[in-house]
Design a protein around this motif. Structure first.
Motif, PDB file in Angstrom:
ATOM      1  N   ILE A 108     -11.412   6.970  -6.764  1.00  0.00           N
ATOM      2  CA  ILE A 108     -10.226   7.453  -6.162  1.00  0.00           C
ATOM      3  C   ILE A 108      -8.943   6.371  -6.746  1.00  0.00           C
ATOM      4  N   ASP A 109      -8.025   6.839  -7.122  1.00  0.00           N
ATOM      5  CA  ASP A 109      -6.627   6.052  -7.242  1.00  0.00           C
ATOM      6  C   ASP A 109      -5.897   6.415  -6.046  1.00  0.00           C
ATOM      7  N   THR A 130     -13.597  12.636  -9.050  1.00  0.00           N
ATOM      8  CA  THR A 130     -12.428  11.699  -9.502  1.00  0.00           C
ATOM      9  C   THR A 130     -11.156  12.381  -8.592  1.00  0.00           C
ATOM     10  N   VAL A 131     -10.666  11.522  -7.819  1.00  0.00           N
ATOM     11  CA  VAL A 131      -9.457  11.930  -7.169  1.00  0.00           C
ATOM     12  C   VAL A 131      -8.201  10.992  -7.337  1.00  0.00           C
ATOM     13  N   ALA A 132      -7.102  11.497  -7.437  1.00  0.00           N
ATOM     14  CA  ALA A 132      -5.988  10.848  -7.288  1.00  0.00           C
ATOM     15  C   ALA A 132      -4.789  11.225  -6.609  1.00  0.00           C
ATOM     16  N   GLY A 133      -4.147  10.436  -5.982  1.00  0.00           N
ATOM     17  CA  GLY A 133      -2.896  10.979  -4.975  1.00  0.00           C
ATOM     18  C   GLY A 133      -1.997   9.972  -4.620  1.00  0.00           C
ATOM     19  N   ASP A 134      -0.857  10.481  -4.137  1.00  0.00           N
ATOM     20  CA  ASP A 134       0.177   9.820  -3.796  1.00  0.00           C
ATOM     21  C   ASP A 134       0.842  10.368  -2.774  1.00  0.00           C
ATOM     22  N   VAL A 135       1.920   9.706  -1.885  1.00  0.00           N
ATOM     23  CA  VAL A 135       2.505  10.350  -0.757  1.00  0.00           C
ATOM     24  C   VAL A 135       3.579  11.186  -1.306  1.00  0.00           C
ATOM     25  N   SER A 136       3.844  11.205  -2.522  1.00  0.00           N
ATOM     26  CA  SER A 136       5.204  11.963  -2.932  1.00  0.00           C
ATOM     27  C   SER A 136       4.568  13.327  -3.786  1.00  0.00           C
ATOM     28  N   GLY A 168     -17.336   6.359   2.894  1.00  0.00           N
ATOM     29  CA  GLY A 168     -18.083   6.067   1.885  1.00  0.00           C
ATOM     30  C   GLY A 168     -18.329   7.088   0.720  1.00  0.00           C
ATOM     31  N   VAL A 169     -17.577   7.709   0.666  1.00  0.00           N
ATOM     32  CA  VAL A 169     -17.728   8.769  -0.552  1.00  0.00           C
ATOM     33  C   VAL A 169     -17.464   8.373  -1.918  1.00  0.00           C
ATOM     34  N   PHE A 170     -16.486   7.343  -2.193  1.00  0.00           N
ATOM     35  CA  PHE A 170     -16.176   6.931  -3.402  1.00  0.00           C
ATOM     36  C   PHE A 170     -17.061   5.485  -3.641  1.00  0.00           C
ATOM     37  N   ASP A 171     -17.266   5.244  -4.863  1.00  0.00           N
ATOM     38  CA  ASP A 171     -17.910   4.048  -5.330  1.00  0.00           C
ATOM     39  C   ASP A 171     -16.873   3.069  -6.169  1.00  0.00           C
ATOM     40  N   LEU A 172     -15.710   3.709  -6.485  1.00  0.00           N
ATOM     41  CA  LEU A 172     -14.682   2.979  -6.957  1.00  0.00           C
ATOM     42  C   LEU A 172     -13.313   3.471  -6.333  1.00  0.00           C
ATOM     43  N   ALA A 173     -12.453   2.493  -5.752  1.00  0.00           N
ATOM     44  CA  ALA A 173     -11.223   2.642  -5.380  1.00  0.00           C
ATOM     45  C   ALA A 173     -10.274   1.764  -6.182  1.00  0.00           C
ATOM     46  N   TYR A 174      -9.144   2.364  -6.613  1.00  0.00           N
ATOM     47  CA  TYR A 174      -8.195   1.610  -7.580  1.00  0.00           C
ATOM     48  C   TYR A 174      -6.619   1.706  -6.606  1.00  0.00           C
ATOM     49  N   VAL A 195     -13.401   4.531   2.667  1.00  0.00           N
ATOM     50  CA  VAL A 195     -13.899   5.369   1.892  1.00  0.00           C
ATOM     51  C   VAL A 195     -14.619   4.804   0.769  1.00  0.00           C
ATOM     52  N   ALA A 196     -14.615   3.697   0.334  1.00  0.00           N
ATOM     53  CA  ALA A 196     -15.440   3.083  -0.745  1.00  0.00           C
ATOM     54  C   ALA A 196     -16.229   1.968  -0.102  1.00  0.00           C
ATOM     55  N   ARG A 197     -16.698   2.106   0.922  1.00  0.00           N
ATOM     56  CA  ARG A 197     -17.935   1.273   1.795  1.00  0.00           C
ATOM     57  C   ARG A 197     -18.939   1.060   0.533  1.00  0.00           C
ATOM     58  N   GLY A 198     -19.449  -0.093   0.307  1.00  0.00           N
ATOM     59  CA  GLY A 198     -20.473  -0.221  -0.573  1.00  0.00           C
ATOM     60  C   GLY A 198     -20.186  -0.371  -1.998  1.00  0.00           C
ATOM     61  N   GLY A 199     -19.012   0.243  -2.375  1.00  0.00           N
ATOM     62  CA  GLY A 199     -18.601   0.381  -3.780  1.00  0.00           C
ATOM     63  C   GLY A 199     -17.641  -0.783  -4.159  1.00  0.00           C
ATOM     64  N   ARG A 200     -16.870  -0.518  -4.837  1.00  0.00           N
ATOM     65  CA  ARG A 200     -15.902  -1.133  -5.527  1.00  0.00           C
ATOM     66  C   ARG A 200     -14.332  -1.123  -5.444  1.00  0.00           C
ATOM     67  N   ALA A 201     -13.717  -2.091  -5.176  1.00  0.00           N
ATOM     68  CA  ALA A 201     -12.062  -1.795  -5.086  1.00  0.00           C
ATOM     69  C   ALA A 201     -11.489  -2.781  -6.270  1.00  0.00           C
ATOM     70  N   ILE A 202     -10.357  -2.215  -6.976  1.00  0.00           N
ATOM     71  CA  ILE A 202      -9.698  -2.903  -7.842  1.00  0.00           C
ATOM     72  C   ILE A 202      -8.174  -2.773  -7.051  1.00  0.00           C
ATOM     73  N   ILE A 203      -7.825  -3.922  -6.887  1.00  0.00           N
ATOM     74  CA  ILE A 203      -6.293  -3.836  -6.203  1.00  0.00           C
ATOM     75  C   ILE A 203      -5.415  -4.886  -7.035  1.00  0.00           C
ATOM     76  N   THR A 204      -4.252  -4.441  -7.218  1.00  0.00           N
ATOM     77  CA  THR A 204      -3.369  -5.251  -7.958  1.00  0.00           C
ATOM     78  C   THR A 204      -2.054  -5.185  -7.471  1.00  0.00           C
TER      79      THR A 204
END
Length: 204
Positions: A108-109, A130-136, A168-174, A195-204
């Motif tokens: 998920i992005d 694969t999911v991507a989203g924004d508030v706009s 916990g449905v994603f194994d990667l959150a960006y 939502v990414a419990r047990g997975g990875r998160a990449i945050i910048t």
């Protein structure tokens, strides 16, 4: 295959993991909207894009759209600041390198803006979901219409502070360059962890 049929198929794939952003109840389709089985809230589907935001959420980027022209963010930054462009490209390549080591099953992005990580970093595309989203809606529509993998990414409108997905449905959150724009970034971090419990998160 018609656009309507494709949208129905994509929605059917997402429904098992979608949740109401208000109460986390399950959602069911009803014409051009989704209805929550818990609180009976309804959420529209616009041009095949589900809009799953809590009541009262404001897309600040749309209120200030004169400062956020949809398009290639790297190019926009380069016009005024070459260093900004180089940092953006370095970050993109760094993320690509991290993901090549272990391609995600479901990604998920969070806050994809008008392009998103899936546009430039194909290894960010989950092998199953694969999911991507924004508030706009404006930015999400642009990201979908210019996608490099249009049939592999589900685009939605959602708030980072109330992600409309099961635990916990994603194994990667960006999540890149989002937290600094939020009134309650700690809520977004908690939602990403959920939502990414047990997975990875990449945050910048």
């Amino acid at each position: 295959r018609s656009t309507a049929a494709s949208s129905d198929s994509a929605l059917a794939e997402l429904l098992p993991i979608l949740r109401c952003p208000e109460c986390r109840g399950t959602l069911a389709p009803g014409g051009a909207e989704l209805r929550c089985a818990g609180c009976a809230g309804t959420y529209p589907i616009v041009e095949g894009i589900p809009i799953l935001v809590p009541a009262g959420v404001v897309a600040q980027v749309e209120e200030d759209e004169h400062a956020y022209a949809a398009g290639d963010a790297y190019a926009c930054g380069a016009e005024a600041n070459r260093a900004w462009l180089e940092i953006g490209l370095w970050k993109r390549d760094r993320v690509a390198g991290l993901l090549r080591r272990r391609v995600p099953r479901a990604s998920i992005d969070v806050g994809c803006g008008d392009w998103g990580v899936h546009h430039d970093v194909f290894s960010a595309v989950g092998t199953e979901l694969t999911v991507a989203g924004d508030v706009s809606l404006k930015l999400v529509r642009h990201a979908r219409d210019h996608a490099t993998a249009p049939h592999r990414v589900h685009y939605l409108v959602f708030s980072a502070e109330a992600l409309p997905f099961a635990d916990g449905v994603f194994d990667l959150a960006y999540c890149s360059e989002v937290l600094e724009h939020l009134a309650r970034p700690e809520r977004a971090l908690a939602e990403i962890a959920r939502v990414a419990r047990g997975g990875r998160a990449i945050i910048t």
